[in-house]
Scaffold this active site. Structure first.
Site, PDB file in Angstrom:
ATOM      1  N   ASN A   7       0.858  -1.188   0.000  1.00 50.60           N
ATOM      2  CA  ASN A   7       0.000   0.000   0.000  1.00 50.60           C
ATOM      3  C   ASN A   7       0.898   1.243   0.000  1.00 50.60           C
ATOM      4  O   ASN A   7       1.692   1.438   0.917  1.00 50.60           O
ATOM      5  CB  ASN A   7      -0.901  -0.033   1.246  1.00 50.60           C
ATOM      6  N   HIS A  10       0.991   6.238   1.784  1.00 52.14           N
ATOM      7  CA  HIS A  10       1.768   7.172   2.605  1.00 52.14           C
ATOM      8  C   HIS A  10       2.958   7.776   1.872  1.00 52.14           C
ATOM      9  O   HIS A  10       3.506   8.782   2.329  1.00 52.14           O
ATOM     10  CB  HIS A  10       2.145   6.543   3.938  1.00 52.14           C
ATOM     11  N   HIS A  52      -5.607   3.713  -1.865  1.00 47.65           N
ATOM     12  CA  HIS A  52      -6.944   4.124  -1.419  1.00 47.65           C
ATOM     13  C   HIS A  52      -7.206   5.516  -1.980  1.00 47.65           C
ATOM     14  O   HIS A  52      -6.562   6.483  -1.562  1.00 47.65           O
ATOM     15  CB  HIS A  52      -6.979   4.129   0.110  1.00 47.65           C
ATOM     16  N   ARG A  54      -9.215   8.266  -1.624  1.00 52.98           N
ATOM     17  CA  ARG A  54     -10.196   8.751  -0.648  1.00 52.98           C
ATOM     18  C   ARG A  54     -10.997   9.908  -1.223  1.00 52.98           C
ATOM     19  O   ARG A  54     -10.514  10.656  -2.071  1.00 52.98           O
ATOM     20  CB  ARG A  54      -9.492   9.223   0.622  1.00 52.98           C
ATOM     21  N   ARG A  58      -6.787  13.045   0.188  1.00 52.70           N
ATOM     22  CA  ARG A  58      -5.720  13.543   1.082  1.00 52.70           C
ATOM     23  C   ARG A  58      -4.342  13.002   0.704  1.00 52.70           C
ATOM     24  O   ARG A  58      -3.342  13.578   1.059  1.00 52.70           O
ATOM     25  CB  ARG A  58      -6.045  13.220   2.530  1.00 52.70           C
ATOM     26  N   GLU A  79      -8.611   0.492  -3.243  1.00 51.42           N
ATOM     27  CA  GLU A  79      -9.467   0.586  -2.056  1.00 51.42           C
ATOM     28  C   GLU A  79     -10.399   1.771  -2.251  1.00 51.42           C
ATOM     29  O   GLU A  79      -9.956   2.864  -2.639  1.00 51.42           O
ATOM     30  CB  GLU A  79      -8.629   0.828  -0.796  1.00 51.42           C
ATOM     31  N   THR A 110      -7.923   4.481   7.897  1.00 51.29           N
ATOM     32  CA  THR A 110      -9.137   3.668   8.027  1.00 51.29           C
ATOM     33  C   THR A 110      -9.196   3.030   9.415  1.00 51.29           C
ATOM     34  O   THR A 110      -8.288   2.300   9.800  1.00 51.29           O
ATOM     35  CB  THR A 110      -9.140   2.567   6.949  1.00 51.29           C
ATOM     36  N   GLU A 160     -10.947  -8.982   3.464  1.00 48.76           N
ATOM     37  CA  GLU A 160      -9.679  -8.563   4.064  1.00 48.76           C
ATOM     38  C   GLU A 160      -9.974  -8.328   5.527  1.00 48.76           C
ATOM     39  O   GLU A 160     -10.727  -7.410   5.880  1.00 48.76           O
ATOM     40  CB  GLU A 160      -9.126  -7.294   3.398  1.00 48.76           C
ATOM     41  N   HIS A 200      -3.731  -3.899   7.807  1.00 52.39           N
ATOM     42  CA  HIS A 200      -3.782  -2.715   8.686  1.00 52.39           C
ATOM     43  C   HIS A 200      -2.914  -2.925   9.923  1.00 52.39           C
ATOM     44  O   HIS A 200      -3.166  -3.816  10.715  1.00 52.39           O
ATOM     45  CB  HIS A 200      -5.202  -2.334   9.105  1.00 52.39           C
TER      46      HIS A 200
HETATM   47  N1  PXP Z   1      -5.754  -2.591   4.204  1.00 49.12           N
HETATM   48  C1  PXP Z   1      -6.677  -1.607   4.169  1.00 49.12           C
HETATM   49  C2  PXP Z   1      -8.052  -1.952   3.734  1.00 49.12           C
HETATM   50  C3  PXP Z   1      -6.344  -0.284   4.491  1.00 49.12           C
HETATM   51  O1  PXP Z   1      -7.283   0.684   4.444  1.00 49.12           O
HETATM   52  C4  PXP Z   1      -5.011   0.013   4.844  1.00 49.12           C
HETATM   53  C5  PXP Z   1      -4.584   1.408   5.143  1.00 49.12           C
HETATM   54  O2  PXP Z   1      -5.340   2.024   6.038  1.00 49.12           O
HETATM   55  C6  PXP Z   1      -4.089  -1.042   4.880  1.00 49.12           C
HETATM   56  C7  PXP Z   1      -4.482  -2.331   4.558  1.00 49.12           C
HETATM   57  C8  PXP Z   1      -2.651  -0.808   5.234  1.00 49.12           C
HETATM   58  O3  PXP Z   1      -2.516  -0.423   6.550  1.00 49.12           O
HETATM   59  P1  PXP Z   1      -1.090   0.046   7.077  1.00 49.12           P
HETATM   60  O4  PXP Z   1      -0.750   1.301   6.353  1.00 49.12           O
HETATM   61  O5  PXP Z   1      -1.302   0.212   8.535  1.00 49.12           O
HETATM   62  O6  PXP Z   1      -0.128  -1.071   6.759  1.00 49.12           O
END
Ligand code: PXP
Length: 247
Positions: A7, A10, A52, A54, A58, A79, A110, A160, A200
């Site tokens: 992901n 960030h 994602h 959004r 952001r 996402e 999230t 998930e 997450h």
């Molecule tokens: N899976 C989903 C559905 C998410 O929304 C996120 C990010 O919020 C993640 C995985 C990845 O989470 P993290 O950045 O904490 O690894």
């Protein structure tokens, strides 16, 4: 083998911190570029790229998503919130996967899982439209039996399971209870014919336990990999996580 979806939200968070008002999302002085991050992640063995988009834009922008669609060699996992606008966007984009997530404007990231039980009709409509277009659908839910059962009933391909509560409890006495919830969730989802992903809050420490969950197909990991990449570079950060995931 457990697959890794990286992901990259960030990476875009850092870009937006400085270039939110810029007309361009890439080129010139605008950095870091999440698409470049994705290409390095793929080179290090990422099995897919997750973003994602959004509602408040952001971090990831529409332009990033289209550039990913054109440039990545693995699979794109979008996402998105369960809204008609986002469903229409996904039908145009045609990612390999959509993961339907809840979205709250005030949340930093999230926070909870999607409430499939409370939004059954809307989730069902969204899932049906995406499946009809050949897009596999995942529902991001807490590891609760009823949420899992209704995810199966609307025809989702994957669930998930939200590992956030477990990750949050990692250094507390609640950890084993949260891990057990996840373990039972994985088993229930598999029994109902769902493919089991999780994500997450997974990091380089808790992965040692997360990877022992039964029936895991893919983990989606963002924050810890993007953070580690600041010090080691993307390829080492992704390679290290893949190695820890698969022992
Ligand atoms: N899976 C989903 C559905 C998410 O929304 C996120 C990010 O919020 C993640 C995985 C990845 O989470 P993290 O950045 O904490 O690894």
């Amino acid at each position: 083998m457990i697959y890794l979806g990286v992901n990259i939200d960030h990476c875009a968070t850092v870009r937006q911190a400085r270039y939110r008002e810029a007309a361009a999302t890439v080129g010139g002085a605008v950095e870091p570029d999440p698409v470049t991050f994705a290409l390095h992640a793929e080179r290090a063995g990422a099995d897919g790229i997750t973003v994602h988009l959004r509602e408040d834009r952001r971090h990831i922008q529409e332009r990033d998503v289209w550039r990913l669609r054109e440039n990545i060699a693995t699979r794109l996992n979008l996402e998105m919130a369960c809204t008609p606008d986002m469903t229409a966007f996904a039908l145009k984009l045609k990612p390999e996967f959509v993961c339907v997530v809840p979205e709250g404007r005030q949340e930093v990231t999230t926070e909870g899982g999607l409430d499939v039980v409370g939004n059954l009709a809307a989730v069902g409509t969204c899932v049906a439209a995406l499946l009809a277009a050949g897009i596999k659908v995942s529902l991001f839910i807490d590891p609760d039996e009823r949420q899992i059962e209704l995810s199966a009933s609307v025809g989702a391909t994957f669930v998930e399971l939200h590992t956030g509560a477990y990750a949050h409890a990692y250094y507390t006495t609640a950890r084993s209870k949260e891990f057990q919830r996840l373990r039972l969730g994985c088993v229930r989802a598999k029994d109902l014919g769902l493919t089991v992903n999780a994500g997450h809050g997974i990091n380089y420490v808790n992965i040692a336990e997360v990877r022992t969950l039964p029936h895991l197909h893919e983990l989606n990991i963002g924050h810890s990999i993007v953070s580690r990449a600041l010090f080691t570079g993307v390829e080492e950060a992704v390679g290290e996580m893949k190695a820890r995931m698969n022992g």
